[in-house]
Design a protein around this motif. Structure first.
Motif, PDB file in Angstrom:
ATOM      1  N   THR A  25       0.831  -1.209   0.000  1.00 16.31           N
ATOM      2  CA  THR A  25       0.000   0.000   0.000  1.00 16.31           C
ATOM      3  C   THR A  25       0.862   1.254   0.000  1.00 16.31           C
ATOM      4  O   THR A  25       0.667   2.174  -0.811  1.00 16.31           O
ATOM      5  CB  THR A  25      -0.927   0.020   1.230  1.00 16.31           C
ATOM      6  N   GLU A  26       1.835   1.297   0.922  1.00 18.19           N
ATOM      7  CA  GLU A  26       2.629   2.515   1.109  1.00 18.19           C
ATOM      8  C   GLU A  26       3.658   2.730   0.009  1.00 18.19           C
ATOM      9  O   GLU A  26       3.967   3.875  -0.336  1.00 18.19           O
ATOM     10  CB  GLU A  26       3.326   2.479   2.474  1.00 18.19           C
ATOM     11  N   LEU A  27       4.219   1.643  -0.540  1.00 23.00           N
ATOM     12  CA  LEU A  27       5.322   1.779  -1.495  1.00 23.00           C
ATOM     13  C   LEU A  27       4.920   1.566  -2.955  1.00 23.00           C
ATOM     14  O   LEU A  27       5.691   1.905  -3.851  1.00 23.00           O
ATOM     15  CB  LEU A  27       6.443   0.806  -1.133  1.00 23.00           C
ATOM     16  N   THR A  28       3.734   1.032  -3.188  1.00 23.23           N
ATOM     17  CA  THR A  28       3.289   0.834  -4.569  1.00 23.23           C
ATOM     18  C   THR A  28       1.985   1.579  -4.855  1.00 23.23           C
ATOM     19  O   THR A  28       1.948   2.467  -5.703  1.00 23.23           O
ATOM     20  CB  THR A  28       3.114  -0.665  -4.882  1.00 23.23           C
ATOM     21  N   ALA A  29       0.924   1.214  -4.133  1.00 21.37           N
ATOM     22  CA  ALA A  29      -0.392   1.766  -4.460  1.00 21.37           C
ATOM     23  C   ALA A  29      -0.466   3.279  -4.272  1.00 21.37           C
ATOM     24  O   ALA A  29      -0.855   4.019  -5.188  1.00 21.37           O
ATOM     25  CB  ALA A  29      -1.463   1.070  -3.623  1.00 21.37           C
ATOM     26  N   LYS A  30      -0.119   3.757  -3.082  1.00 19.03           N
ATOM     27  CA  LYS A  30      -0.263   5.192  -2.810  1.00 19.03           C
ATOM     28  C   LYS A  30       0.630   6.063  -3.695  1.00 19.03           C
ATOM     29  O   LYS A  30       0.167   7.071  -4.249  1.00 19.03           O
ATOM     30  CB  LYS A  30      -0.021   5.471  -1.327  1.00 19.03           C
TER      31      LYS A  30
END
Length: 368
Positions: A25-30
């Motif tokens: 979530t923090e390193l790819t999606a957001k």
């Protein structure tokens, strides 16, 4: 979660839970959402699978297979004009997944975001480098750091400039880029306005290539005993991190050089590896995580480490600095030290101890 649907306020509802997302979530999606779908960048849990939506909308959406299903539904709903909102449902506990599964998840999430960005006419070559920049900067946030703490309940926060290094990064960078005079003027004009000063200083380095920042950070001397102190504290169960008014591009290198766990700093914007002169002041430096009209302060970062909202909460917080702008942070920590203090005012407080060096600091008793 169905309340906004019944009230007619939303068509698609995402669950919001916990402080932040996992590593994908923090390193790819957001970071990718910030580049390709900025309108969705504020969604706390874009990969969370807990949703509520109108049946009429769901029938129009494409359900991707595998790990890309959640981000696909979110983006597809947005592109079809759905009104999207979040509802806080408290907290959820998840088991950590093996690295191989996280890799597969990250690849699937990236593929789906690229698919929808291309479909929406938003996929351009120059955005790829911007996406990688956003992914790097994501690791400078408290939410990301707190998700990597494992079982550690103690933390040491180190100032960078003047504390672990004898020099100031911006001074060395100005010397390297021959902008010393411009820097001196700004530091003199805005010495009592930290926010404006930081923004003006960043403008000096506009058009400076990333490699020049990196060369300066790699060449800065580190004080004797710093690496040994960091390793000792980590062996004693502490997280160790840098907290600095400097730039993430420098602090990222510096925290790796001393084997620390993280760095919480401000971030410069780069486009195609060239500095744009724009500075994003880290939201963690502001009270209640909003910019407001208040000045950024390191004390607001340490308050997050001291917060009882952390599960489990930290039992011991150390802080080490050298300047008056560290004072508010230092006064909040459980154990506080200054090394090479730049102001005698720091030593007026009984709570603050003077250490002659990091070798000296390594002799301090640690509660294990």
């Amino acid at each position: 979660m169905v309340a906004p649907l019944i009230a007619g306020d939303a068509d698609f509802v995402k669950a919001k839970f916990g402080r932040g997302g996992g590593r994908v979530t923090e390193l790819t999606a957001k970071p990718m959402l910030k580049v390709f779908f900025l309108e969705l960048a504020g969604i706390s849990q874009p990969l969370g699978g807990v949703i509520a939506a109108k049946a009429s909308l769901l029938k129009k959406l494409t359900f991707e297979s595998g790990y890309g299903v959640d981000i696909g539904l979110l983006i597809d709903a947005h592109l079809k004009g759905a009104r999207i909102c979040e509802v806080d449902i408290g907290s959820l506990e998840h088991d950590s997944q093996p690295l191989v599964d996280l890799t597969t998840m990250a690849n699937e999430v990236a593929r789906v975001i690229h698919h929808y960005s291309r479909h929406a006419g938003r996929l351009h070559v120059e955005q790829i480098s911007e996406m990688h920049e956003e992914q790097r900067l994501a690791s400078a946030s408290f939410d990301y750091i707190i998700n990597r703490r494992k079982d550690r309940r103690k933390v040491v926060l180190l100032d960078m400039d003047g504390t672990i290094t004898p020099n100031q990064f911006i001074q060395d960078l100005a010397s390297f880029t021959h902008t010393e005079e411009a820097l001196a003027v700004i530091l003199d004009l805005y010495q009592n306005d930290a926010g404006t000063r930081e923004q003006k200083v960043a403008e000096i380095f506009k058009f400076t290539h990333r490699t020049q920042f990196e060369k300066v950070a790699m060449s800065m001397p580190i004080k004797l005993g710093v690496v040994e102190f960091v390793n000792q504290m980590k062996r004693n169960g502490f997280m160790v991190g840098l907290i600095s008014d400097s730039y993430f591009i420098a602090a990222e290198i510096m925290h790796k050089r001393i084997f620390a766990d993280f760095a919480i700093v401000h971030t410069l914007k780069f486009r195609n590896d060239v500095c744009s002169g724009e500075l994003n002041l880290n939201k963690d430096f502001y009270p209640d995580r909003s910019h407001g009209n208040l000045q950024p302060c390191k004390s607001n970062v340490i308050k997050q480490f001291l917060s009882k909202n952390n599960k489990p909460s930290f039992t011991e917080v150390w802080a080490i600095g050298d300047q008056l702008n560290d004072l508010d942070m230092l006064l909040l920590a459980d154990k506080v030290f200054v090394i090479d203090p730049k102001s005698p005012g720091l030593l007026k407080h009984k709570h603050i101890k003077h250490a002659s060096s990091f070798e000296d600091l390594s002799q301090v008793d640690v509660i294990v």
